[in-house]
Write a protein that holds these residues in place. Structure first.
Motif, PDB file in Angstrom:
ATOM      1  N   PRO A  27      39.956  38.904  37.560  1.00  0.00           N
ATOM      2  CA  PRO A  27      38.837  38.830  36.624  1.00  0.00           C
ATOM      3  C   PRO A  27      37.641  39.708  36.994  1.00  0.00           C
ATOM      4  O   PRO A  27      37.114  40.430  36.137  1.00  0.00           O
ATOM      5  CB  PRO A  27      38.473  37.343  36.642  1.00  0.00           C
ATOM      6  N   GLY A  28      37.221  39.654  38.234  1.00  0.00           N
ATOM      7  CA  GLY A  28      36.068  40.448  38.631  1.00  0.00           C
ATOM      8  C   GLY A  28      36.305  41.939  38.472  1.00  0.00           C
ATOM      9  O   GLY A  28      35.430  42.676  37.995  1.00  0.00           O
ATOM     10  N   ASP A  29      37.491  42.390  38.842  1.00  0.00           N
ATOM     11  CA  ASP A  29      37.807  43.818  38.731  1.00  0.00           C
ATOM     12  C   ASP A  29      37.892  44.255  37.279  1.00  0.00           C
ATOM     13  O   ASP A  29      37.386  45.326  36.902  1.00  0.00           O
ATOM     14  CB  ASP A  29      39.135  44.121  39.436  1.00  0.00           C
ATOM     15  N   VAL A  30      38.533  43.454  36.446  1.00  0.00           N
ATOM     16  CA  VAL A  30      38.692  43.864  35.050  1.00  0.00           C
ATOM     17  C   VAL A  30      37.360  43.829  34.316  1.00  0.00           C
ATOM     18  O   VAL A  30      37.117  44.652  33.416  1.00  0.00           O
ATOM     19  CB  VAL A  30      39.745  42.985  34.337  1.00  0.00           C
ATOM     20  N   MET A  31      36.455  42.940  34.682  1.00  0.00           N
ATOM     21  CA  MET A  31      35.149  42.912  34.046  1.00  0.00           C
ATOM     22  C   MET A  31      34.371  44.200  34.338  1.00  0.00           C
ATOM     23  O   MET A  31      33.658  44.715  33.462  1.00  0.00           O
ATOM     24  CB  MET A  31      34.354  41.697  34.513  1.00  0.00           C
TER      25      MET A  31
END
Length: 464
Positions: free
Chosen positions: A225-229
Motif C-alpha cells: 500500500p505505501g509504495d503504490v500510494m
C-alpha cells in the motif's frame, strides 16, 4: 461497451437496449484499505499476493443515465474514446505502450458509471501508470477518431433494425419508460442524437463528469500500500477538475404501469421474440436479495413452462440507481407464439401463489454460486467489477462478505411478495417481434390485453 470501436453482432442487443441481469453474490474477501490522494481522489486498496498481477479500475459515478437531454450517447462516446489518443500519445502510441508492459488498458461505460481499467504485472506497474494517467487526465478526442466512432454506432443502430432481440428489448424499454425517459432510448443514443454530437460535446461531458473529487480508484493485487500510494500520487496527484461538476440529471417519472401487448412486424422472421417486462426497483432496494432469488425461480419456471418450443430464455431484474426494468424473454416457434404468451404470463403469475421449500433452496444456491471470489485468481477481474458497485451505489464495505447470509435469510413469503409487487400480469407489457402475417390472427384471438402495433421507426425514433 468497451473502448474498441468495432462491435460484434452478437453483442448488438446489449449496446442497443437497456436490460441485463447482474452477476452478484457471496464470500469473504480481503479488507479494503481506504486512502486519498492530495487532489481528493479516493483510493481503495486490496492486497492479493497469490500472483504478481495488479488490476486498477477508476470508477466515475456518471454513465449514460447522465446524458444531457439532446446529447444521448455522449457518455458512451466519451468512455469509448479515452484510449483513442491522450496527451501527446496517439492511439497507436497507447497500444504500443500497453504491449510493452504486457498489460491491458480499456475503458467502459454503463448506465450509472464509467470506468478505466488497467491490468498489468506488478513489475510493469511503474511504466504503465503514466499511460493510464494520460488516458484519465488528458484524453484528446481526435476528430478523425470521433467520426469513426460515430459511424460505427450509426452502423450498429442501422443493423439493429434487422435484429429481433435488439428491436424487442428497445421497444419494451420505450413502452414501459416512455419516449422522454433516458431508459427509453438505446444506451448508445439514437441516430439523430449520435449524428449531432461534436468534439466539444465530448469535452464538455468529460470535464464536468471525470473529476477526482467524485471518483474512486480501486487497486487490487500484488502491491504494498505505501509504495503504490507514492506511485499513484506521482502519476495522478496532479489531476484537477477543469470545471464545476455537472448537476445530477433528474430522470422523469415513468408512466403508470398497464397491461399492453405490442406487436412489431418483421416479415419472414423464422422465430417470434417475446419480451415481457415492467419497472422494478433501484439497486438500493431493501428487497434486492429477495429479487435476486426471484430471478432464479423465474428462469426455471419459464424454461419449464415454455418447453422445447422456446430458446434463449432469460429473465431477471436489472438494477440501477433508479428503478430498472424486470425483463423475461424467449425466442419461440411462430406457431407457438400465442400459446407462449399465455405460458409466460402464467409462469410469472404462479410465483405469487406458491413457492416450494425445495425450489427456494435451489434458487438460493444458484444466487450465491454465481458470484466470483478472490480464491480463484482467474476471477479477480469479475470480483473487481463487483467491488466497483460499492462506491457507485453507496454500499458498505462488507456487502459481499455478508451476501450469502442475506440470501439465506430470504423466505418464500419474501419471494411471493416480490412477485405480487412486480410480476402481476396487469402490470406487464409484452412485446412480440415476428412475422405478423403468420402469427397476428392467433395472438389477437387469444389476447387478454389491449393490442397495439408499433413500427420500427417508432422503436428507433429520437427521444421526445
Amino acid at each position: 461497451m468497451t473502448s474498441r470501436t468495432r462491435m460484434p453482432h452478437a453483442v448488438m442487443a446489449a449496446a442497443i437496449c437497456v436490460a441485463g441481469v447482474a452477476l452478484e453474490g457471496q464470500s469473504s474477501e480481503p479488507p479494503i484499505l481506504k486512502r486519498r490522494l492530495s487532489n481528493g481522489l479516493n483510493v481503495w486498496i486490496i492486497e492479493h499476493h497469490d500472483v504478481p498481477i495488479v488490476q486498477i479500475s477508476l470508477v466515475i459515478p456518471r454513465g449514460t443515465a447522465d446524458d444531457p437531454p439532446g446529447k444521448y450517447g455522449v457518455a458512451s462516446l466519451v468512455s469509448g474514446m479515452l484510449t483513442e489518443g491522450a496527451g501527446s500519445r496517439t492511439a497507436s502510441d497507447i497500444a504500443d505502450a500497453v504491449d510493452r508492459f504486457k498489460g491491458n488498458l480499456t475503458s467502459t461505460g454503463g448506465v450509472d458509471s464509467s470506468s478505466v481499467q488497467l491490468h498489468v504485472t506488478a513489475e510493469g506497474l511503474p511504466d504503465a501508470l503514466p499511460v493510464l494517467a494520460d488516458v484519465i487526465m488528458r484524453p484528446a478526442f481526435p476528430e478523425e477518431a470521433l467520426q469513426r466512432a460515430k459511424q460505427e454506432r450509426l452502423r450498429v443502430l442501422r443493423q439493429a433494425h434487422d435484429d429481433p432481440d435488439a428491436i424487442a428489448s428497445l421497444a419494451l424499454s420505450r413502452v414501459i419508460y416512455g419516449p422522454s425517459h433516458r431508459y427509453g432510448t438505446a444506451l448508445i443514443g439514437s441516430a439523430d442524437s449520435v449524428s449531432a454530437l461534436t468534439r466539444q460535446d465530448l469535452q464538455t461531458f468529460y470535464s464536468s463528469s471525470y473529476q477526482p473529487g467524485g471518483a474512486t480508484l480501486l487497486v487490487v493485487g500484488d502491491i504494498v500500500p505505501g509504495d503504490v500510494m507514492k506511485l499513484l500520487e506521482a502519476s495522478l496527484g496532479g489531476w484537477k477538475a477543469a470545471r464545476a461538476a455537472a448537476p445530477a440529471v433528474q430522470l422523469p417519472s415513468p408512466p403508470q404501469a398497464q397491461r399492453r401487448l405490442v406487436l412489431i412486424d418483421l416479415p419472414g422472421a423464422p422465430q417470434s421474440r417475446l419480451v415481457a417486462g415492467a419497472i422494478g426497483a433501484p439497486r438500493t432496494s431493501p428487497d434486492y436479495f429477495a429479487m435476486q432469488v426471484t430471478n432464479a425461480i423465474v428462469r426455471v419456471r419459464l424454461t419449464d413452462r415454455l418447453g422445447t418450443a422456446a430458446a434463449a430464455v432469460r429473465a431477471g431484474f436489472d438494477f440501477r440507481k433508479e428503478a430498472g426494468p424486470f425483463v423475461a424473454a424467449a425466442a419461440v416457434r411462430p406457431d407457438r407464439t400465442a400459446d407462449s404468451i399465455r405460458e409466460l404470463t402464467a409462469a410469472l403469475a404462479s410465483i405469487q401463489d406458491t413457492v416450494s421449500d425445495e425450489e427456494l433452496a435451489r434458487a438460493k444456491a444458484e444466487t450465491v454460486q454465481r458470484v466470483p471470489t478472490f480464491e480463484s485468481t482467474g476471477r479477480i477481474t469479475a470480483r473487481l467489477q463487483l467491488i466497483e458497485t460499492l462506491p457507485i451505489y453507496g454500499l458498505p464495505d462488507d456487502y459481499y462478505s455478508t451476501y450469502a447470509s442475506r440470501v439465506a435469510a430470504v423466505t418464500t413469503a419474501d419471494v411471493r411478495r416480490v412477485a405480487q409487487q412486480f410480476l402481476r400480469p396487469e402490470r406487464l407489457a409484452i412485446v412480440v417481434v415476428g412475422d405478423l402475417q403468420s402469427i397476428e390472427s392467433s395472438i389477437r384471438a387469444a389476447a387478454a390485453a389491449p393490442i397495439v402495433r408499433m413500427t420500427l421507426d417508432e422503436v428507433f425514433a429520437p427521444p421526445r
